[in-house]
Structure formats: C-alpha cells, structure tokens
Design a protein around this motif. Sequence first.
Motif, PDB file in Angstrom:
ATOM      1  N   ILE A   1       0.897  -1.156   0.000  1.00 29.58           N
ATOM      2  CA  ILE A   1       0.000   0.000   0.000  1.00 29.58           C
ATOM      3  C   ILE A   1       0.933   1.202   0.000  1.00 29.58           C
ATOM      4  CG2 ILE A   1      -1.689   1.356   1.275  1.00 29.58           C
ATOM      5  CD1 ILE A   1      -2.759  -1.266   2.422  1.00 29.58           C
ATOM      6  N   ALA A   2       0.790   2.074  -0.967  1.00 28.06           N
ATOM      7  CA  ALA A   2       1.709   3.206  -1.094  1.00 28.06           C
ATOM      8  C   ALA A   2       0.943   4.502  -1.255  1.00 28.06           C
ATOM      9  CB  ALA A   2       2.633   3.000  -2.296  1.00 28.06           C
ATOM     10  N   MET A   3       1.498   5.548  -0.666  1.00 22.74           N
ATOM     11  CA  MET A   3       0.973   6.901  -0.844  1.00 22.74           C
ATOM     12  C   MET A   3       2.107   7.879  -0.597  1.00 22.74           C
ATOM     13  SD  MET A   3      -1.491   7.147   2.487  1.00 22.74           S
ATOM     14  CE  MET A   3      -2.210   5.576   2.116  1.00 22.74           C
ATOM     15  N   PRO A   4       2.146   8.980  -1.335  1.00 21.17           N
ATOM     16  CA  PRO A   4       3.263   9.914  -1.201  1.00 21.17           C
ATOM     17  C   PRO A   4       3.307  10.652   0.124  1.00 21.17           C
ATOM     18  CG  PRO A   4       1.703  10.692  -2.849  1.00 21.17           C
ATOM     19  CD  PRO A   4       1.233   9.358  -2.391  1.00 21.17           C
TER      20      PRO A   4
ATOM     21  N   GLY B   1      -3.768   6.952  -2.481  1.00 19.41           N
ATOM     22  CA  GLY B   1      -3.237   5.719  -1.932  1.00 19.41           C
ATOM     23  C   GLY B   1      -3.527   4.559  -2.878  1.00 19.41           C
ATOM     24  N   ILE B   2      -2.544   3.698  -3.099  1.00 13.93           N
ATOM     25  CA  ILE B   2      -2.687   2.596  -4.042  1.00 13.93           C
ATOM     26  C   ILE B   2      -2.359   1.272  -3.356  1.00 13.93           C
ATOM     27  CG2 ILE B   2      -1.632   1.520  -6.069  1.00 13.93           C
ATOM     28  CD1 ILE B   2      -1.560   4.098  -7.426  1.00 13.93           C
TER      29      ILE B   2
ATOM     30  N   VAL C   1       4.386   1.979  -8.431  1.00 10.29           N
ATOM     31  CA  VAL C   1       3.415   1.065  -7.841  1.00 10.29           C
ATOM     32  C   VAL C   1       2.222   0.978  -8.789  1.00 10.29           C
ATOM     33  CG1 VAL C   1       1.999   0.531  -5.832  1.00 10.29           C
ATOM     34  CG2 VAL C   1       4.159   1.796  -5.549  1.00 10.29           C
ATOM     35  N   ILE C   2       1.888  -0.235  -9.218  1.00 10.89           N
ATOM     36  CA  ILE C   2       0.787  -0.455 -10.151  1.00 10.89           C
ATOM     37  C   ILE C   2      -0.389  -1.047  -9.393  1.00 10.89           C
ATOM     38  CG2 ILE C   2       0.066  -1.633 -12.254  1.00 10.89           C
ATOM     39  CD1 ILE C   2       3.101  -1.642 -13.010  1.00 10.89           C
ATOM     40  N   GLU C   3      -1.513  -0.382  -9.447  1.00 13.71           N
ATOM     41  CA  GLU C   3      -2.707  -0.789  -8.712  1.00 13.71           C
ATOM     42  C   GLU C   3      -3.250  -2.118  -9.219  1.00 13.71           C
ATOM     43  OE1 GLU C   3      -6.735   1.412  -7.237  1.00 13.71           O
ATOM     44  OE2 GLU C   3      -6.227   1.642  -9.344  1.00 13.71           O
ATOM     45  N   GLU C   4      -3.743  -2.899  -8.283  1.00 14.68           N
ATOM     46  CA  GLU C   4      -4.486  -4.105  -8.640  1.00 14.68           C
ATOM     47  C   GLU C   4      -5.762  -4.127  -7.820  1.00 14.68           C
ATOM     48  OE1 GLU C   4      -2.950  -7.754  -6.003  1.00 14.68           O
ATOM     49  OE2 GLU C   4      -1.582  -7.139  -7.577  1.00 14.68           O
ATOM     50  N   ARG C   5      -6.667  -4.959  -8.239  1.00 12.74           N
ATOM     51  CA  ARG C   5      -7.962  -4.989  -7.536  1.00 12.74           C
ATOM     52  C   ARG C   5      -8.257  -6.371  -7.022  1.00 12.74           C
ATOM     53  NH1 ARG C   5     -11.319  -1.044 -11.545  1.00 12.74           N
ATOM     54  NH2 ARG C   5      -9.720   0.513 -11.538  1.00 12.74           N
TER      55      ARG C   5
END
Length: 155
Positions: A111-114, A125-126, A151-155
């Motif tokens: 989980i990433a966010m700047p 947030g991703i 970071v590439i989002e997935e669901r």
Amino acid sequence: MDARYVKIETPAFGGDYIEAGRLWIGDALVVPYGADANWTIGTHERGSVDESAGLEVYPSAKPRGRELRLSFTALDESWAFGVPEDGGTTVTDVPSFQDLHTHVGAIGEVIAMPRTDWIWPRRIGIYGRLSDDSLSIRHVAGPVYSTSMRVIEER
C-alpha cells in the motif's frame, strides 16, 4: 457467506462505528517526510487497440488501474539499508528500503501513498505491486542514497 464490511467496536473508541476500506496488518515503512514533491499519479492502461485485416480498429478493453510513481532522494543509511545513524557496528531489523525490496519484491503486496498528513490518501493511496524497475537503491555521494518506485494498482 461473503463479508464485505467489518464493524469494529472497542471500549477505546466508546463503541462508535469506525469505517475502514481495508484493514492492513503487516510491516510498514513510513518515511516521516514522505516522498519527494515530484510524485506522479496516472492511469495504467491494460487494454490494447487491435486492427483487423481490413484496417478496422477496435479496442480490446481491460480494466484500467492507477499507477503511482514516487522518488526518495537524500536518504541516509538508516532509511536506505537499516544501518544505525550513530555509526554502530550492527544492523538491526528495522524498516528500510532494502528490506522493502527484499521482502516484497515485484510480486508482494504494498500500500503506497506519497504523503499521509492530509486528506488525500483515499484518492492517491494505491494497493498494488512494485514494478521490476523499482527494486534498486542508488548511491548519490558519501552516506546519501536515493530510490524511486512505480506502484501499479491491482484490484
């Protein structure tokens, strides 16, 4: 039965209802000053455009996701490798970018966010995975290092 929401009631919160999109239980690398100011969020296109023999173009659609690019410059040895700042001779198991790269790699979840100090984490947030080109630390000069990640989002 498939659960979509969890209701958490604790005496600490006075039994009030608390909403959370997901509950993350695991290690975290929280850089107090966040990512560099030049972070970027965009769309990751998974689909493609196909062309028939008669030159008719049509989309081969797939769900799109978000992509977050972050850079961290001027990292000291503690943040880059987990080496104590006081010049100690032992390395403890503290969160660092090298630990992130080693334990998560390009197939683990993140989980990433700047930044976390404002209201936008829900929009920027991703939840996703690091790209292969995100797994390196660059030596800048002396005890200064930098790294960047996609970071590439997935669901």
